[in-house]
Design an enzyme around this catalytic site. Structure first.
Site, PDB file in Angstrom:
ATOM      1  N   SER A  37       1.073  -0.832  -0.379  1.00 13.08           N
ATOM      2  CA  SER A  37       0.248  -0.663  -0.215  1.00 13.08           C
ATOM      3  C   SER A  37       0.950   1.744  -0.174  1.00 13.08           C
ATOM      4  CB  SER A  37      -1.144   0.237   0.908  1.00 13.08           C
ATOM      5  OG  SER A  37      -1.451   1.159   1.419  1.00 13.08           O
ATOM      6  N   TYR A  39      -0.874  -1.239  10.730  1.00 11.50           N
ATOM      7  CA  TYR A  39      -1.438  -0.828   9.560  1.00 11.50           C
ATOM      8  C   TYR A  39      -0.311  -1.106   8.876  1.00 11.50           C
ATOM      9  CZ  TYR A  39      -3.785  -1.169   4.822  1.00 11.50           C
ATOM     10  OH  TYR A  39      -3.861  -1.253   3.626  1.00 11.50           O
TER      11      TYR A  39
END
Length: 240
Positions: A133, A146
């Protein structure tokens, strides 16, 4: 010769859209996830050349066994896409929340990436695809685990790309780096921009896989954000 791909985490979002895209391109698929009813619905909607398998990637030994079983069913495997991931798990404490992210995005990912590399090295060729990501380019207090987990994914894949360069086997390693993409993770969250539709994201991911790219931003414009983030000094990021 028919191409074959496994998608780990295919029940929603990018994983499901990529399954639909690759199937439309003639791939035979192995699909995994925890929500079996969604896997069955997806298999029925796609039709032939689809195998499904329950998998909880946090049960790493079981997950490896289940991946092996799926590969045996399909006779062999060309591509393994490691897409399973969670963001803001609703645990009762900060630790439970972050432990869940670590267990799925790091422990589960690492176990299956390691197995995939060993499998392709013995086979002589193959392609590992990991979904990281843009969030992995910086730390963020509201989702520290995350963002850190996605930085781990990108760095781990880079290390395995180096391993592949020193292997006799022909192994490609691709880091897919999405920005915001329509999914259950992004539904209802404020402050998002350049949100890509799942189908557009899946097309670009499939193109990157077929081109055997080392890394690809999804959608392509996110490379600019990635480039800028690398230039921003830490004292600025620390004040976000």
């Amino acid at each position: 010769m028919e191409r074959k791909a496994v998608i780990i985490g295919a029940t929603s979002g990018i994983g499901r859209a990529l399954a639909e895209e690759l199937h439309s391109r003639g791939y035979a698929l192995g699909l995994t996830g925890r929500r079996v009813e969604r896997l069955e619905e997806l298999k029925n909607s796609l039709g032939k050349n689809v195998k499904i398998q329950f998998m909880d990637v946090t049960k790493t030994r079981d997950a490896i066994d289940q991946l092996e079983m799926l590969i045996r069913e399909l006779k062999h495997m060309d591509i393994i896409v490691l897409n399973a991931g969670v963001s803001n798990f609703r645990g009762s404490t900060m630790w439970k929340t972050e432990k869940r992210v670590i267990d799925v995005n790091i422990r589960g990912f690492t176990a299956l990436a390691n197995y995939s590399f060993d499998y392709f090295e013995k086979k002589g060729n193959g392609h590992i695809v990991g979904i990281s990501s843009v969030a992995g380019h910086f730390g963020y207090g509201l989702s520290a685990a995350y963002n850190a987990s996605k930085a781990f994914v990108s760095t781990y894949l880079q290390g395995y790309r180096q391993r592949a360069n020193h292997s006799k086997a022909d192994i490609a390693v691709t880091d897919i780096i999405p920005g915001f993409v329509e999914s259950e993770m992004t539904d209802g969250k404020p402050g998002m921009f350049w949100v890509a539709g799942k189908d557009k994201a899946a097309r670009q991911i499939a193109n990157a896989i077929e081109s055997r790219k080392n890394r690809a931003y999804i959608t392509k414009r996110w490379w600019l954000v990635g480039w800028v983030l690398k230039l921003v000094p830490n004292w600025v990021l620390d004040r976000i």
